[in-house]
Design an enzyme around this catalytic site. Structure first.
Site, PDB file in Angstrom:
ATOM      1  N   LYS A 187       0.765  -1.210   0.057  1.00  0.00           N
ATOM      2  CA  LYS A 187      -0.105   0.058  -0.034  1.00  0.00           C
ATOM      3  C   LYS A 187       0.936   1.195   0.001  1.00  0.00           C
ATOM      4  O   LYS A 187       1.641   1.316   0.657  1.00  0.00           O
ATOM      5  CB  LYS A 187      -0.935  -0.019   1.234  1.00  0.00           C
ATOM      6  CG  LYS A 187      -2.147   1.004   0.994  1.00  0.00           C
ATOM      7  CD  LYS A 187      -3.256   0.205   0.168  1.00  0.00           C
ATOM      8  CE  LYS A 187      -4.596   0.666   0.569  1.00  0.00           C
ATOM      9  NZ  LYS A 187      -5.543   0.067  -0.240  1.00  0.00           N
TER      10      LYS A 187
ATOM     11  N   THR B 178      -4.111  -5.179   0.305  1.00  0.00           N
ATOM     12  CA  THR B 178      -3.508  -4.077   0.748  1.00  0.00           C
ATOM     13  C   THR B 178      -4.338  -3.295   1.540  1.00  0.00           C
ATOM     14  O   THR B 178      -3.593  -2.298   2.392  1.00  0.00           O
ATOM     15  CB  THR B 178      -3.314  -3.284  -0.558  1.00  0.00           C
ATOM     16  OG1 THR B 178      -4.416  -2.949  -1.117  1.00  0.00           O
ATOM     17  CG2 THR B 178      -2.270  -4.028  -1.623  1.00  0.00           C
TER      18      THR B 178
ATOM     19  N   HIS C 241      18.395  26.508 -12.470  1.00  0.00           N
ATOM     20  CA  HIS C 241      19.136  27.640 -13.141  1.00  0.00           C
ATOM     21  C   HIS C 241      18.515  28.998 -13.118  1.00  0.00           C
ATOM     22  O   HIS C 241      17.416  29.300 -13.277  1.00  0.00           O
ATOM     23  CB  HIS C 241      19.036  27.271 -14.706  1.00  0.00           C
ATOM     24  CG  HIS C 241      19.907  25.792 -15.106  1.00  0.00           C
ATOM     25  ND1 HIS C 241      21.154  25.710 -15.117  1.00  0.00           N
ATOM     26  CD2 HIS C 241      19.192  24.694 -15.590  1.00  0.00           C
ATOM     27  CE1 HIS C 241      21.405  24.472 -15.415  1.00  0.00           C
ATOM     28  NE2 HIS C 241      20.101  23.877 -15.390  1.00  0.00           N
TER      29      HIS C 241
END
Lengths: 283, 283, 283, 283
Positions: free
Chosen positions: C12, C63, C249
């Site tokens: 999960k 799960t 940048h």
């Protein structure tokens, strides 16, 4: 303490609901399903001031209740279009709660297209997302706005941009051949009753896309206007349409330092900054 | 000072490039264009340690130069598939710079589908995105991984989940009818030379989607395995495939408090938490 | 059908849990709370093949059960550090389920800093996010990786980049004064037992930030290496550290067309493409 | 063709600019820098209709020129606050282009906090982001809105929600102790000239945070109103403030099936659906 409450609004956002529609009852795995999914925002205005100013919650319909309501209405309603479900939502809130003076519902559809003509298999589309906004004020009629979002389209020629304002801050040169790419979104209103919102949207989107292609574009502005006109022509019920066409720049790559010509062939794709153009076209 | 440099890697990410291909030269606006767009990551390994340990930049090919290179290669290469462009990229870096020992290129395609059969009009797709990863080590051959991402699919029946492990932490009941929805992604390798990466990907994706639909799914796990087998059958050149199928939950809305039955009709859609299932199937 | 299952894993993801800790019991609103929040991924490997190959779910811990487990463990555990909670999670799964051969937990903390020294008021931080990864294989000991993410830092001088590789694809000029900005992330391992993960992380992050500032940077590479060394010096228990320093940048704006000098004053900020540099420093 | 153009607007969005300020000139690396970064949107209205309706671009100031303008203005302006830079932007466009009838600038600041008291080292904050919106119509004065975004705050007690509207769609029980967490955003206007926008924002944010904590909250609504009042008290120049306080739900985990008490200790954190509450408080 100073300070008057001059406006307020509340509700539940991102209530996501899906529904399996079973148009004809049939033996279990032979049913031909339809599958729809909406994300719904609902907002209320009305006699809620005491909650703010006096901690008195009695008029407050909890946002949790708003959420419950969306699920219950999704059960009772066919969810045929986001517009019709939006109307059902605002009519529910206005009909049930007399102290609500205005209700707005906004809906975004995740379109599940049928997959391989399966009766129960679907694939989600992430482009050309339908949207709707419905507003109902006490004593009025529901006002429906329809829309479409995330239509990323491009034409690789038949587009230029010349003779725009020239001054000392301009560095962009004229060009009579460039890529025009945009992530189109649009919202529109209707003049009266609409028989079929889905058919109207389809006609409008097709008209927008067709017009996007059918001319040499002298600017995003010109193309936006022509597209708005095409939509009005395609849907007699439409009153006005607002188009937003951010420029998804494909900038000609500078290959000169590398001894390569670049005759509109290779482009640098950037997300930001981006040009933003919007306009409204009405009958 | 203590501390040895035991590994390093660098490059440029998210170099986004588009290209207009003009298969047959024709008078200006009668050309039938093709339009492709890739986002490229390139990474280098090699004799770069002195840059880290001694501030000696002489071996460093600036990431800005890596970016320039992608644009120049995009000019020189047909950009027919992300795999072939990936091969060209890694071969360029390995061929030109003897001190590079390994180069990896990762590519993600924004697919521009033709719009209305226009010669120069396109609409971008945001589902079923092709991906490629190409790695070349000094003295070896390019290793190509192909893939596909963001395939959001669902089946609204013919899926259940029963008889899974039962203990005091389990609360999920058995169900023999549920929605199975997943955002499929897959990557695969090839056994030898591949004649046509695009045709292979199409065959594989079609096989994955077809198998997703063709059986009663007893678990995501079972369906994943069957899909992997289908892909292997569909593409003789494929060596192995790894599928990742996160569960995009559509949970049955509890309408009992509101005196409504909900016979697999209305669902709450959630993004998180989500079940995550991955597996690899090989010949 | 062809195709062998050669690997699989499931669990999960994005189980988000928060906990109020009440270190000293006190009358209601005089308690001094601590407030912690983790997002947890848990993944299992083991004897799950039959679920894939035979639709046999009996070994499968749903799960959903994994999710329940996280909440129950969050109740039983002090949640003092993501590392210690990660250890508790993997030990739970390995201890309870004999057919699990390997368990991995990944945790990301949302740090809630105390607000105005209130006993129960907090403000969330979104930078310098702590992370942990704990892995436990059958028969082994938990392997703990600690980390930190989203540390966006800059130095506005004391950074240059000169004498890097020169060829016909290079266009970037040498510069001895530039902005160096990066979104630092780091993960590290420990040599033995760690008494206090939070103290270790704090010492490491402080060392990383201090070293980032304390020298003239001849490249991101050099600074990365120096920072790795500083971290090793600051934490005797650390075995090795991997730093990732993408270049955020800030490019000198070209104001020459507008008759303005730009002596490292005004910069164009871009997110992509971006330079990517990573390295590992070990004892 | 039918269709009148009834409204239009355009400009450049996401122009991201940073600037190093050097308050006192000093020998190179002894200068104490300040570092600011804004993302700017600028939009224009005016006599642009012919671009839409006749493909006549002569009045169109290219969005590329708008971008150039932001960089040039960033050079000429101290960038001391987003408000003052916003004023400079709209005054530039209105002053230079007579055919522009209205200009709006929106700015979002990335706050770079000084790091370790370094003269040139900074760390970016991602919470409590300052925003500004400045609008100037032909013949009028600039109208400044200030704001703050992404202030994620919580109180772990001293909050309840009881006695709200009860009907058959309500399932949420009354509670007199819960977590109140919200991602606060606010925008406000000023009555007259403002001497120091940064000082005003700081006073306002401090007042909002202080009031958030200082009372037992009977609802988000009540707390929002009290916070608006506190802001008005803290800043005499403020005219009105609009607060938006989406509920970032921390829901009590149901541990009853696992024989654990959960006395406001362990919570499930969810992002959606979420309660949305907004209100405006004015003098």
């Amino acid at each position: 303490m100073s300070g008057r409450l001059t406006a307020n609004r509340y509700g539940k956002h991102q209530v996501r609901v899906s529904k399996i529609r079973r148009p004809r009852r049939a033996p279990a795995n032979q049913e031909r399903h339809e599958f729809v999914e909406y994300a719904v925002d609902v907002e209320l205005e009305g006699a809620f001031d005491v909650a703010f100013t006096a901690g008195d919650n009695r008029p407050v319909i909890a946002t949790d209740t708003c959420k419950n309501t969306i699920y219950v209405l999704a059960k009772d309603h066919p969810l045929d279009t986001p517009e019709s479900f939006g109307v059902a939502i605002v009519e529910h809130f206005m009909g049930r709660y007399e102290h609500v003076s205005r209700c707005v519902a906004r809906l975004t559809e995740t379109v599940w297209d049928r997959l391989n003509d399966s009766p129960h298999g679907f694939v989600a589309r992430d482009r050309a997302t339908p949207t709707a906004r419905v507003e109902l004020a006490r004593g009025g009629q529901p006002v429906v706005n329809s829309g479409v979002e995330k239509v990323l389209i491009a034409k690789t020629t038949e587009s230029g941009f010349v003779d725009f304002h020239r001054d000392d801050l301009r560095t962009l040169p004229d060009t009579d051949d460039r890529i025009l790419a945009t992530q189109l979104s649009a919202t529109w209103t209707y003049a009266g009753e609409v028989a079929d919102f889905a058919a109207a949207r389809e006609a409008i989107v097709n008209a927008l896309l067709g017009r996007f292609l059918d001319h040499y574009s002298r600017s995003v502005q010109e193309t936006l206007y022509l597209m708005g006109q095409a939509a009005l022509e395609a849907c007699a019920d439409m009153q006005e349409i607002t188009l937003t066409m951010p420029n998804k720049h494909h900038l000609l790559a500078n290959l000169a330092p590398f001894q390569r010509e670049n005759a509109n062939e290779v482009f640098v794709v950037t997300d930001e900054p981006f040009g933003y153009i919007t306009g409204t076209v009405a009958r």
